[in-house]
Write a protein that holds these residues in place. Structure first.
Motif, PDB file in Angstrom:
ATOM      1  N   TYR A  36      53.340  27.738  44.382  1.00 45.84           N
ATOM      2  CA  TYR A  36      54.419  26.763  44.418  1.00 45.84           C
ATOM      3  C   TYR A  36      53.870  25.339  44.488  1.00 45.84           C
ATOM      4  O   TYR A  36      54.450  24.414  43.912  1.00 45.84           O
ATOM      5  CB  TYR A  36      55.351  27.034  45.604  1.00 45.84           C
ATOM      6  CG  TYR A  36      56.495  27.941  45.232  1.00 45.84           C
ATOM      7  CD1 TYR A  36      57.690  27.434  44.762  1.00 45.84           C
ATOM      8  CD2 TYR A  36      56.365  29.331  45.324  1.00 45.84           C
ATOM      9  CE1 TYR A  36      58.740  28.265  44.409  1.00 45.84           C
ATOM     10  CE2 TYR A  36      57.400  30.176  44.971  1.00 45.84           C
ATOM     11  CZ  TYR A  36      58.591  29.643  44.513  1.00 45.84           C
ATOM     12  OH  TYR A  36      59.613  30.464  44.149  1.00 45.84           O
ATOM     13  N   THR A  37      52.757  25.176  45.172  1.00 45.94           N
ATOM     14  CA  THR A  37      52.131  23.856  45.220  1.00 45.94           C
ATOM     15  C   THR A  37      51.706  23.413  43.832  1.00 45.94           C
ATOM     16  O   THR A  37      51.909  22.255  43.440  1.00 45.94           O
ATOM     17  CB  THR A  37      50.911  23.884  46.151  1.00 45.94           C
ATOM     18  OG1 THR A  37      51.330  24.224  47.467  1.00 45.94           O
ATOM     19  CG2 THR A  37      50.219  22.526  46.192  1.00 45.94           C
ATOM     20  N   SER A  38      51.122  24.337  43.072  1.00 46.55           N
ATOM     21  CA  SER A  38      50.704  23.994  41.708  1.00 46.55           C
ATOM     22  C   SER A  38      51.903  23.731  40.806  1.00 46.55           C
ATOM     23  O   SER A  38      51.865  22.845  39.944  1.00 46.55           O
ATOM     24  CB  SER A  38      49.840  25.117  41.123  1.00 46.55           C
ATOM     25  OG  SER A  38      50.603  26.304  40.909  1.00 46.55           O
ATOM     26  N   PHE A  39      53.010  24.491  41.002  1.00 48.55           N
ATOM     27  CA  PHE A  39      54.222  24.253  40.225  1.00 48.55           C
ATOM     28  C   PHE A  39      54.774  22.855  40.488  1.00 48.55           C
ATOM     29  O   PHE A  39      55.150  22.127  39.563  1.00 48.55           O
ATOM     30  CB  PHE A  39      55.292  25.290  40.576  1.00 48.55           C
ATOM     31  CG  PHE A  39      55.081  26.643  39.944  1.00 48.55           C
ATOM     32  CD1 PHE A  39      54.158  26.817  38.931  1.00 48.55           C
ATOM     33  CD2 PHE A  39      55.803  27.744  40.377  1.00 48.55           C
ATOM     34  CE1 PHE A  39      53.959  28.064  38.348  1.00 48.55           C
ATOM     35  CE2 PHE A  39      55.624  28.988  39.798  1.00 48.55           C
ATOM     36  CZ  PHE A  39      54.702  29.155  38.785  1.00 48.55           C
ATOM     37  N   ILE A  40      54.857  22.501  41.757  1.00 50.92           N
ATOM     38  CA  ILE A  40      55.389  21.185  42.127  1.00 50.92           C
ATOM     39  C   ILE A  40      54.502  20.069  41.580  1.00 50.92           C
ATOM     40  O   ILE A  40      54.996  19.072  41.029  1.00 50.92           O
ATOM     41  CB  ILE A  40      55.528  21.078  43.655  1.00 50.92           C
ATOM     42  CG1 ILE A  40      56.606  22.040  44.159  1.00 50.92           C
ATOM     43  CG2 ILE A  40      55.875  19.641  44.072  1.00 50.92           C
ATOM     44  CD1 ILE A  40      56.673  22.139  45.675  1.00 50.92           C
ATOM     45  N   LYS A  41      53.191  20.258  41.692  1.00 51.96           N
ATOM     46  CA  LYS A  41      52.260  19.257  41.186  1.00 51.96           C
ATOM     47  C   LYS A  41      52.419  19.090  39.683  1.00 51.96           C
ATOM     48  O   LYS A  41      52.446  17.959  39.163  1.00 51.96           O
ATOM     49  CB  LYS A  41      50.829  19.675  41.524  1.00 51.96           C
ATOM     50  CG  LYS A  41      49.778  18.660  41.115  1.00 51.96           C
ATOM     51  CD  LYS A  41      48.393  19.112  41.547  1.00 51.96           C
ATOM     52  CE  LYS A  41      47.335  18.086  41.140  1.00 51.96           C
ATOM     53  NZ  LYS A  41      45.975  18.521  41.554  1.00 51.96           N
ATOM     54  N   GLY A  42      52.521  20.224  38.974  1.00 53.06           N
ATOM     55  CA  GLY A  42      52.690  20.152  37.524  1.00 53.06           C
ATOM     56  C   GLY A  42      53.990  19.493  37.125  1.00 53.06           C
ATOM     57  O   GLY A  42      54.053  18.736  36.139  1.00 53.06           O
ATOM     58  N   ALA A  43      55.053  19.773  37.873  1.00 54.33           N
ATOM     59  CA  ALA A  43      56.356  19.185  37.558  1.00 54.33           C
ATOM     60  C   ALA A  43      56.335  17.670  37.711  1.00 54.33           C
ATOM     61  O   ALA A  43      56.893  16.932  36.880  1.00 54.33           O
ATOM     62  CB  ALA A  43      57.428  19.791  38.451  1.00 54.33           C
ATOM     63  N   PHE A  44      55.709  17.182  38.758  1.00 56.92           N
ATOM     64  CA  PHE A  44      55.665  15.740  38.978  1.00 56.92           C
ATOM     65  C   PHE A  44      54.746  15.032  37.985  1.00 56.92           C
ATOM     66  O   PHE A  44      54.910  13.826  37.744  1.00 56.92           O
ATOM     67  CB  PHE A  44      55.207  15.442  40.410  1.00 56.92           C
ATOM     68  CG  PHE A  44      56.315  15.520  41.418  1.00 56.92           C
ATOM     69  CD1 PHE A  44      57.388  14.653  41.371  1.00 56.92           C
ATOM     70  CD2 PHE A  44      56.283  16.453  42.439  1.00 56.92           C
ATOM     71  CE1 PHE A  44      58.415  14.713  42.298  1.00 56.92           C
ATOM     72  CE2 PHE A  44      57.303  16.535  43.369  1.00 56.92           C
ATOM     73  CZ  PHE A  44      58.367  15.661  43.299  1.00 56.92           C
ATOM     74  N   GLN A  45      53.802  15.739  37.408  1.00 58.91           N
ATOM     75  CA  GLN A  45      52.878  15.135  36.453  1.00 58.91           C
ATOM     76  C   GLN A  45      53.360  15.255  35.013  1.00 58.91           C
ATOM     77  O   GLN A  45      52.690  14.800  34.093  1.00 58.91           O
ATOM     78  CB  GLN A  45      51.497  15.789  36.578  1.00 58.91           C
ATOM     79  CG  GLN A  45      50.789  15.499  37.884  1.00 58.91           C
ATOM     80  CD  GLN A  45      49.447  16.224  38.004  1.00 58.91           C
ATOM     81  OE1 GLN A  45      49.189  17.183  37.282  1.00 58.91           O
ATOM     82  NE2 GLN A  45      48.601  15.753  38.906  1.00 58.91           N
ATOM     83  N   SER A  46      54.523  15.861  34.806  1.00 57.46           N
ATOM     84  CA  SER A  46      54.978  16.166  33.453  1.00 57.46           C
ATOM     85  C   SER A  46      55.454  14.943  32.666  1.00 57.46           C
ATOM     86  O   SER A  46      55.433  14.942  31.440  1.00 57.46           O
ATOM     87  CB  SER A  46      56.105  17.210  33.511  1.00 57.46           C
ATOM     88  OG  SER A  46      57.222  16.694  34.238  1.00 57.46           O
TER      89      SER A  46
END
Length: 349
Positions: A245-255
Protein backbone atom coordinates in the motif's frame (compact mmCIF):
# COMPACT_ATOMS: atom_id res chain seq x y z
CA UNK A 1 23.52 -2.44 31.42
CA UNK A 2 25.27 -4.92 29.15
CA UNK A 3 23.60 -6.65 26.20
CA UNK A 4 25.09 -9.39 24.06
CA UNK A 5 24.54 -9.14 20.32
CA UNK A 6 24.84 -11.79 17.63
CA UNK A 7 26.78 -9.50 15.31
CA UNK A 8 26.78 -12.01 12.44
CA UNK A 9 23.03 -12.80 12.42
CA UNK A 10 20.76 -11.26 9.80
CA UNK A 11 20.71 -10.71 6.06
CA UNK A 12 22.91 -7.60 6.11
CA UNK A 13 25.15 -8.34 9.07
CA UNK A 14 27.53 -7.30 10.47
CA UNK A 15 27.17 -3.82 8.95
CA UNK A 16 23.49 -3.63 9.84
CA UNK A 17 24.14 -4.65 13.44
CA UNK A 18 26.92 -2.10 13.94
CA UNK A 19 24.91 0.71 12.38
CA UNK A 20 22.01 -0.35 14.57
CA UNK A 21 24.20 -0.11 17.66
CA UNK A 22 25.26 3.34 16.50
CA UNK A 23 21.59 4.39 16.60
CA UNK A 24 20.93 2.55 19.87
CA UNK A 25 23.87 4.05 21.76
CA UNK A 26 22.44 7.53 21.25
CA UNK A 27 19.09 6.39 22.65
CA UNK A 28 20.62 4.46 25.54
CA UNK A 29 23.92 6.13 26.50
CA UNK A 30 24.33 3.93 29.58
CA UNK A 31 24.13 0.63 27.69
CA UNK A 32 27.17 -1.41 26.69
CA UNK A 33 27.39 -4.22 24.16
CA UNK A 34 29.22 -7.48 23.70
CA UNK A 35 29.57 -8.16 19.98
CA UNK A 36 30.00 -11.82 19.09
CA UNK A 37 31.44 -12.75 15.71
CA UNK A 38 34.61 -12.98 13.65
CA UNK A 39 37.02 -10.64 15.43
CA UNK A 40 39.05 -10.03 12.27
CA UNK A 41 35.90 -8.69 10.60
CA UNK A 42 34.26 -6.93 13.53
CA UNK A 43 37.24 -5.13 15.10
CA UNK A 44 38.04 -2.98 12.02
CA UNK A 45 34.36 -2.14 11.54
CA UNK A 46 33.99 -1.07 15.18
CA UNK A 47 37.12 1.07 14.92
CA UNK A 48 35.79 2.70 11.76
CA UNK A 49 32.44 3.67 13.30
CA UNK A 50 32.89 6.79 15.41
CA UNK A 51 32.25 6.24 19.11
CA UNK A 52 31.44 2.51 18.93
CA UNK A 53 34.68 1.37 20.53
CA UNK A 54 33.71 3.15 23.76
CA UNK A 55 30.52 1.10 24.18
CA UNK A 56 31.36 -2.19 22.44
CA UNK A 57 33.57 -5.15 23.26
CA UNK A 58 34.26 -7.65 20.49
CA UNK A 59 34.32 -11.31 21.50
CA UNK A 60 35.51 -13.79 18.91
CA UNK A 61 33.14 -16.47 17.65
CA UNK A 62 34.57 -18.68 14.95
CA UNK A 63 31.42 -19.69 13.09
CA UNK A 64 28.02 -18.39 12.00
CA UNK A 65 24.68 -20.25 12.04
CA UNK A 66 23.25 -20.10 8.53
CA UNK A 67 19.69 -19.02 7.86
CA UNK A 68 18.92 -22.38 6.24
CA UNK A 69 20.58 -24.48 8.94
CA UNK A 70 18.31 -26.83 10.85
CA UNK A 71 17.98 -26.09 14.58
CA UNK A 72 19.20 -29.59 15.52
CA UNK A 73 22.32 -29.14 13.41
CA UNK A 74 22.95 -25.68 14.82
CA UNK A 75 22.72 -26.98 18.39
CA UNK A 76 25.09 -29.88 17.69
CA UNK A 77 27.67 -27.99 15.67
CA UNK A 78 27.16 -24.37 16.65
CA UNK A 79 28.80 -24.08 20.08
CA UNK A 80 31.48 -21.83 18.57
CA UNK A 81 28.96 -19.71 16.68
CA UNK A 82 28.17 -16.07 17.32
CA UNK A 83 24.56 -17.02 18.11
CA UNK A 84 25.42 -19.61 20.75
CA UNK A 85 28.12 -17.48 22.37
CA UNK A 86 25.82 -14.46 22.64
CA UNK A 87 23.16 -16.57 24.38
CA UNK A 88 25.77 -18.19 26.64
CA UNK A 89 26.83 -14.72 27.81
CA UNK A 90 23.35 -14.25 29.30
CA UNK A 91 23.44 -17.65 30.97
CA UNK A 92 26.88 -16.91 32.46
CA UNK A 93 25.72 -13.55 33.77
CA UNK A 94 27.99 -11.49 31.50
CA UNK A 95 25.00 -9.84 29.82
CA UNK A 96 21.46 -8.99 30.87
CA UNK A 97 19.90 -9.95 27.54
CA UNK A 98 20.64 -11.12 24.02
CA UNK A 99 19.52 -9.80 20.62
CA UNK A 100 19.88 -11.64 17.32
CA UNK A 101 18.57 -11.23 13.79
CA UNK A 102 19.76 -14.72 12.89
CA UNK A 103 18.12 -18.10 12.31
CA UNK A 104 14.86 -18.09 14.30
CA UNK A 105 14.65 -21.86 14.80
CA UNK A 106 18.26 -22.12 15.91
CA UNK A 107 17.87 -19.11 18.21
CA UNK A 108 14.84 -20.68 19.88
CA UNK A 109 16.49 -24.09 20.25
CA UNK A 110 19.74 -22.70 21.64
CA UNK A 111 18.01 -20.23 23.97
CA UNK A 112 15.78 -22.95 25.34
CA UNK A 113 18.75 -25.26 25.89
CA UNK A 114 20.96 -22.63 27.52
CA UNK A 115 18.46 -20.50 29.44
CA UNK A 116 15.74 -23.12 30.11
CA UNK A 117 12.05 -22.37 30.31
CA UNK A 118 9.90 -21.15 33.16
CA UNK A 119 8.11 -23.75 35.29
CA UNK A 120 5.02 -24.97 33.47
CA UNK A 121 6.17 -23.89 30.00
CA UNK A 122 7.03 -26.57 27.46
CA UNK A 123 8.16 -24.24 24.69
CA UNK A 124 9.02 -20.56 24.51
CA UNK A 125 6.96 -18.49 22.09
CA UNK A 126 7.84 -15.41 20.09
CA UNK A 127 5.60 -12.53 21.15
CA UNK A 128 5.28 -9.53 18.85
CA UNK A 129 3.46 -6.25 19.37
CA UNK A 130 1.35 -5.30 16.36
CA UNK A 131 -0.64 -2.14 15.46
CA UNK A 132 -4.43 -2.33 15.32
CA UNK A 133 -7.35 0.06 14.85
CA UNK A 134 -7.78 0.12 18.64
CA UNK A 135 -4.11 0.54 19.60
CA UNK A 136 -1.68 -2.36 19.92
CA UNK A 137 -2.09 -6.07 20.46
CA UNK A 138 0.35 -8.85 21.26
CA UNK A 139 0.48 -11.93 19.04
CA UNK A 140 2.17 -15.25 19.75
CA UNK A 141 3.65 -17.49 18.49
CA UNK A 142 5.24 -15.65 15.56
CA UNK A 143 7.58 -18.35 14.33
CA UNK A 144 9.33 -20.27 17.09
CA UNK A 145 7.13 -23.39 16.95
CA UNK A 146 5.79 -24.50 13.57
CA UNK A 147 3.67 -27.20 15.21
CA UNK A 148 1.93 -26.79 18.55
CA UNK A 149 -0.07 -29.05 20.82
CA UNK A 150 -3.25 -28.12 22.65
CA UNK A 151 -1.23 -27.58 25.85
CA UNK A 152 1.17 -25.26 24.01
CA UNK A 153 -1.69 -23.06 22.82
CA UNK A 154 -3.20 -22.89 26.31
CA UNK A 155 0.19 -21.93 27.73
CA UNK A 156 0.60 -19.27 25.03
CA UNK A 157 -2.80 -17.85 25.97
CA UNK A 158 -1.78 -17.53 29.62
CA UNK A 159 1.62 -16.01 28.78
CA UNK A 160 0.09 -13.60 26.26
CA UNK A 161 -2.49 -12.46 28.78
CA UNK A 162 0.21 -11.79 31.37
CA UNK A 163 2.35 -10.02 28.75
CA UNK A 164 -0.56 -7.77 27.75
CA UNK A 165 -1.17 -6.78 31.37
CA UNK A 166 2.44 -6.28 32.44
CA UNK A 167 4.03 -4.93 29.26
CA UNK A 168 1.16 -3.22 27.41
CA UNK A 169 -0.54 -2.13 30.62
CA UNK A 170 -3.96 -3.47 29.61
CA UNK A 171 -6.51 -4.36 32.29
CA UNK A 172 -8.41 -7.60 31.71
CA UNK A 173 -7.06 -8.17 28.18
CA UNK A 174 -9.13 -10.30 25.80
CA UNK A 175 -7.76 -13.41 24.09
CA UNK A 176 -8.59 -14.97 20.74
CA UNK A 177 -7.42 -18.11 18.90
CA UNK A 178 -6.54 -17.39 15.27
CA UNK A 179 -8.52 -19.68 13.00
CA UNK A 180 -9.99 -19.93 9.48
CA UNK A 181 -13.42 -19.05 10.83
CA UNK A 182 -15.17 -17.91 13.98
CA UNK A 183 -17.53 -20.91 14.11
CA UNK A 184 -16.90 -23.54 16.77
CA UNK A 185 -16.60 -26.38 14.24
CA UNK A 186 -13.91 -24.62 12.14
CA UNK A 187 -10.18 -25.36 12.28
CA UNK A 188 -7.98 -28.27 13.27
CA UNK A 189 -8.67 -30.67 16.09
CA UNK A 190 -5.85 -29.07 18.08
CA UNK A 191 -7.44 -25.63 17.79
CA UNK A 192 -10.90 -26.91 18.71
CA UNK A 193 -9.53 -28.73 21.76
CA UNK A 194 -7.59 -25.65 22.88
CA UNK A 195 -10.71 -23.52 22.50
CA UNK A 196 -12.76 -25.99 24.50
CA UNK A 197 -10.19 -26.00 27.30
CA UNK A 198 -10.07 -22.22 27.44
CA UNK A 199 -13.86 -21.84 27.34
CA UNK A 200 -14.34 -24.27 30.23
CA UNK A 201 -11.33 -22.89 32.05
CA UNK A 202 -11.12 -21.87 35.69
CA UNK A 203 -8.17 -19.69 34.67
CA UNK A 204 -8.77 -15.95 35.32
CA UNK A 205 -8.62 -14.94 31.64
CA UNK A 206 -11.11 -13.45 29.14
CA UNK A 207 -11.25 -15.86 26.23
CA UNK A 208 -13.30 -14.52 23.30
CA UNK A 209 -13.15 -17.64 21.12
CA UNK A 210 -11.96 -17.96 17.54
CA UNK A 211 -10.91 -14.93 15.49
CA UNK A 212 -10.06 -14.60 11.81
CA UNK A 213 -7.13 -12.89 10.11
CA UNK A 214 -8.90 -9.57 9.61
CA UNK A 215 -9.67 -9.41 13.33
CA UNK A 216 -5.99 -8.70 14.00
CA UNK A 217 -6.11 -5.32 12.27
CA UNK A 218 -9.54 -4.55 13.72
CA UNK A 219 -8.18 -5.02 17.24
CA UNK A 220 -10.98 -7.45 18.07
CA UNK A 221 -8.83 -8.90 20.86
CA UNK A 222 -5.77 -7.81 22.81
CA UNK A 223 -3.97 -11.17 22.60
CA UNK A 224 -3.81 -13.24 19.40
CA UNK A 225 -2.83 -16.87 20.00
CA UNK A 226 -1.68 -19.17 17.21
CA UNK A 227 1.00 -21.68 16.24
CA UNK A 228 4.31 -20.39 14.92
CA UNK A 229 3.68 -21.47 11.32
CA UNK A 230 0.39 -19.57 11.01
CA UNK A 231 1.66 -16.65 13.07
CA UNK A 232 4.75 -16.13 10.95
CA UNK A 233 2.76 -16.32 7.71
CA UNK A 234 0.27 -13.78 9.10
CA UNK A 235 3.05 -11.46 10.24
CA UNK A 236 4.86 -11.52 6.89
CA UNK A 237 1.55 -11.05 5.03
CA UNK A 238 0.71 -7.99 7.15
CA UNK A 239 4.18 -6.52 6.64
CA UNK A 240 4.03 -7.18 2.91
CA UNK A 241 0.59 -5.59 2.60
CA UNK A 242 1.78 -2.48 4.43
CA UNK A 243 4.70 -2.15 2.02
CA UNK A 244 2.41 -2.76 -0.96
CA UNK A 245 0.00 0.00 0.00
CA UNK A 246 2.91 2.33 0.65
CA UNK A 247 4.20 1.71 -2.87
CA UNK A 248 0.69 2.21 -4.31
CA UNK A 249 0.30 5.55 -2.54
CA UNK A 250 3.77 6.65 -3.59
CA UNK A 251 3.08 5.73 -7.21
CA UNK A 252 -0.26 7.52 -7.18
CA UNK A 253 1.23 10.77 -5.93
CA UNK A 254 4.03 10.60 -8.51
CA UNK A 255 1.69 9.96 -11.44
CA UNK A 256 1.06 13.60 -12.38
CA UNK A 257 1.68 17.20 -11.37
CA UNK A 258 -1.54 17.75 -9.41
CA UNK A 259 -1.08 14.63 -7.25
CA UNK A 260 2.48 15.79 -6.53
CA UNK A 261 1.18 19.15 -5.37
CA UNK A 262 -1.43 17.34 -3.28
CA UNK A 263 1.32 15.25 -1.70
CA UNK A 264 3.00 18.39 -0.39
CA UNK A 265 -0.18 19.25 1.48
CA UNK A 266 -0.84 15.70 2.65
CA UNK A 267 2.75 14.82 3.54
CA UNK A 268 2.44 15.35 7.33
CA UNK A 269 -0.57 13.02 7.50
CA UNK A 270 1.06 10.47 5.20
CA UNK A 271 4.23 10.46 7.29
CA UNK A 272 2.15 9.88 10.41
CA UNK A 273 0.50 6.84 8.80
CA UNK A 274 3.85 5.57 7.53
CA UNK A 275 5.38 5.76 10.99
CA UNK A 276 2.34 4.09 12.58
CA UNK A 277 2.60 1.10 10.22
CA UNK A 278 6.38 0.91 9.70
CA UNK A 279 7.41 -2.72 10.50
CA UNK A 280 10.75 -1.45 11.80
CA UNK A 281 8.89 0.38 14.58
CA UNK A 282 7.59 -2.95 15.86
CA UNK A 283 10.80 -4.90 15.26
CA UNK A 284 12.01 -6.89 18.24
CA UNK A 285 10.01 -9.86 19.45
CA UNK A 286 10.59 -11.49 22.84
CA UNK A 287 10.84 -15.18 23.53
CA UNK A 288 8.22 -15.58 26.24
CA UNK A 289 8.70 -18.41 28.68
CA UNK A 290 12.49 -18.32 29.01
CA UNK A 291 14.55 -17.70 32.14
CA UNK A 292 16.33 -14.81 30.46
CA UNK A 293 15.79 -11.87 28.12
CA UNK A 294 16.07 -12.94 24.48
CA UNK A 295 14.89 -10.67 21.66
CA UNK A 296 14.57 -11.76 18.04
CA UNK A 297 15.05 -9.12 15.38
CA UNK A 298 13.68 -9.55 11.87
CA UNK A 299 16.43 -11.02 9.69
CA UNK A 300 15.82 -8.59 6.84
CA UNK A 301 15.64 -5.41 8.90
CA UNK A 302 17.93 -2.40 8.61
CA UNK A 303 19.89 -0.44 11.20
CA UNK A 304 16.83 1.42 12.51
CA UNK A 305 14.88 -1.82 12.89
CA UNK A 306 17.75 -3.50 14.73
CA UNK A 307 18.11 -0.48 17.01
CA UNK A 308 14.43 -0.85 17.89
CA UNK A 309 15.03 -4.50 18.76
CA UNK A 310 17.85 -3.40 21.04
CA UNK A 311 15.48 -0.87 22.61
CA UNK A 312 13.01 -3.67 23.34
CA UNK A 313 15.73 -5.59 25.18
CA UNK A 314 16.82 -2.47 27.08
CA UNK A 315 13.24 -1.76 28.18
CA UNK A 316 12.61 -5.36 29.22
CA UNK A 317 15.76 -5.44 31.32
CA UNK A 318 15.28 -1.95 32.80
CA UNK A 319 11.73 -2.60 33.95
CA UNK A 320 12.25 -6.23 34.96
CA UNK A 321 9.49 -7.40 32.65
CA UNK A 322 10.69 -10.99 32.51
CA UNK A 323 10.66 -11.33 36.29
CA UNK A 324 7.23 -9.71 36.38
CA UNK A 325 5.90 -12.14 33.80
CA UNK A 326 7.40 -15.03 35.71
CA UNK A 327 5.78 -13.88 38.96
CA UNK A 328 2.43 -13.15 37.31
CA UNK A 329 2.41 -16.51 35.59
CA UNK A 330 3.00 -18.25 38.89
CA UNK A 331 0.13 -16.24 40.39
CA UNK A 332 -2.15 -17.46 37.61
CA UNK A 333 -1.08 -21.03 38.28
CA UNK A 334 -1.59 -20.66 42.04
CA UNK A 335 -5.01 -19.12 41.44
CA UNK A 336 -5.88 -22.21 39.44
CA UNK A 337 -4.97 -24.45 42.37
CA UNK A 338 -2.61 -26.64 40.33
CA UNK A 339 1.08 -27.37 40.22
CA UNK A 340 3.18 -25.56 37.57
CA UNK A 341 2.92 -27.18 34.17
CA UNK A 342 -0.51 -28.74 34.68
CA UNK A 343 -2.49 -26.15 32.72
CA UNK A 344 -4.68 -28.73 31.03
CA UNK A 345 -6.07 -29.90 34.36
CA UNK A 346 -6.61 -26.24 35.33
CA UNK A 347 -8.49 -25.59 32.11
CA UNK A 348 -10.69 -28.62 32.78
CA UNK A 349 -11.48 -27.33 36.23
Amino acid sequence: MILSLDAMGGDQSPDMVLKGVQVARKRHPDARYLLFGDESVLAPLVARESGLASVCEVRHAATVVGNDEKPSQAVRRGRDSSLWQSIQAVKDGHAAGVVSAGNTGAFMAMAKLALRTLPGIDRPAIAAIMPTARGDCVALDMGANAECSTDNLVQFAVMGEVFARTVLGLQNPTIGLLNIGAEDQKGTETLRQAAALLRESTLPIRFQGFIEGDDIGKGSVDVVVTDGFTGNVALKAIEGTAKLYTSFIKGAFQSALLPRLGYLLARPAINKVRMRTDPRRYNGAMFLGLNGIAVKSHGGTDALGFANAVSVAVDLVTHGFNETIKGEFMKVQRASGVAPGDLERAANG
